[in-house]
Enzyme design. Structure first.
Site, mmCIF file in Angstrom:
data_model
loop_
_atom_site.group_PDB
_atom_site.id
_atom_site.type_symbol
_atom_site.label_atom_id
_atom_site.label_comp_id
_atom_site.label_asym_id
_atom_site.label_seq_id
_atom_site.Cartn_x
_atom_site.Cartn_y
_atom_site.Cartn_z
ATOM 1 C CG HIS A 37 -1.870 -1.092 1.330
ATOM 2 N ND1 HIS A 37 -1.775 -2.092 2.277
ATOM 3 C CD2 HIS A 37 -2.956 -1.385 0.585
ATOM 4 C CE1 HIS A 37 -2.772 -2.947 2.112
ATOM 5 N NE2 HIS A 37 -3.497 -2.548 1.091
ATOM 6 N N GLY A 147 -2.880 -1.364 -7.650
ATOM 7 C CA GLY A 147 -1.779 -2.306 -7.862
ATOM 8 C C GLY A 147 -2.068 -3.226 -9.046
ATOM 9 C CB SER A 185 0.826 -11.779 -1.676
ATOM 10 O OG SER A 185 -0.398 -12.162 -1.078
#
Ligand code: PAF
Length: 285
Positions: A37, A147, A185
């Protein structure tokens, strides 16, 4: 950093910023912030004078089997991270203000939303498209960064923006990868050390596709089949899908045509962890 919880107040601030000729960038999140983020924030900061981050756990994009109630909401920690990243406004509305009594309309992204990730999560992209359009209208952003890891979400948001004449530039932030190529991730922590090692097969399939298209092959279906063989050679891997799609429509494609863009998309399970990855291929003349 100012924290705003009321959509009407956020909209009024955004309007004032626009009148002051500020260029507004938005980064939308569901909180539980991590480095991924923050890299979107850094990209937004390079492009825009003012950066708004939104934190909203959107109930509409959760299926009945998915645990909306248990989704992490470490708000104080998220706010501290957003502040130290230099976010100007943090918009964190309550659910009742986003979906008040009488709320009825939703955005249906069409067939693109029903394949790949859409088959595992029916209705998910309708929820995403609806909340993204609402957040764009509330923040009045000139630019929104998403993203590239969630490539189908990105393609759907681009489609909605184009079809609904949304005056916001949708910008893709590249996938950040671990040194061995595994896409970053928050789910990677659920992999055992063996699964973590085997999961590099996804990136090996991408590198194979990169090499083969690089030496002029255009038979995408065959290249994807070879990629699938690479992935399935990793013990315990269970691919949900691995194929090339048109980058705009997400329609599966067998052969590349000059001047078009494609994407190799894949979802593979290792034990209980489901990983997604993708790679964009621009076919030259
Ligand atoms: O990618 C996400 O975190 C969410 O789908 C988004 C774009 C913030 C919409 O809720």
């Amino acid at each position: 950093m100012q924290i705003i919880t009321d959509p009407a107040e956020m909209q009024a601030i955004a309007e004032r910023l626009r009148l002051q000729r500020q260029f507004i960038g938005v980064v939308m999140t569901m909180g539980a912030l991590h480095e991924g983020h923050l890299s979107l924030v850094r990209l937004a900061q390079r492009r825009a004078g003012i950066v708004i981050m939104t934190i909203f756990v959107n109930p509409m994009q959760f299926g009945p089997e998915e645990d909306y109630e248990r989704y992490p909401r470490p708000f104080e920690q998220d706010a501290a991270l957003a502040r130290s990243a230099g976010v100007d406004y943090l918009f964190a509305p309550e659910q009742g203000l986003m979906y008040p009594e009488g709320f009825r309309c939703t955005v249906d992204p069409g067939p693109m939303a029903e394949r790949f990730e859409g088959t595992v999560r029916p209705g998910h992209f309708r929820g995403v498209a609806t909340v993204v359009l609402k957040l764009l209208n509330i923040t009045k952003a000139h630019l929104a960064v998403f993203g590239e890891k969630d490539a189908q979400q990105l393609a759907i948001i681009r489609r909605v923006a184009a079809d609904m004449n949304v005056d916001t530039k949708i910008e893709a932030a590249p996938i950040s990868r671990e040194p061995d190529g595994l896409a970053a991730s928050s789910r990677n922590i659920y992999l055992s050390p063996e699964e973590r090692e085997r999961a590099t097969a996804l990136h090996r399939a991408i590198r194979h596709a990169e090499q083969e298209t690089g030496r002029g092959r255009r038979d995408l279906a065959a290249i994807a089949k070879e990629g699938l063989a690479i992935v399935t050679s990793a013990p315990g891997s269970k691919p949900d899908y691995l194929c090339f799609v048109d980058d705009g429509t997400f329609d599966p494609v067998d052969t590349a045509l000059p001047g078009r863009s494609y994407r190799l998309v894949m979802a593979v399970r290792f034990g209980t962890t489901r990983l997604i990855d993708n790679w964009r291929f621009d076919c030259g003349e």
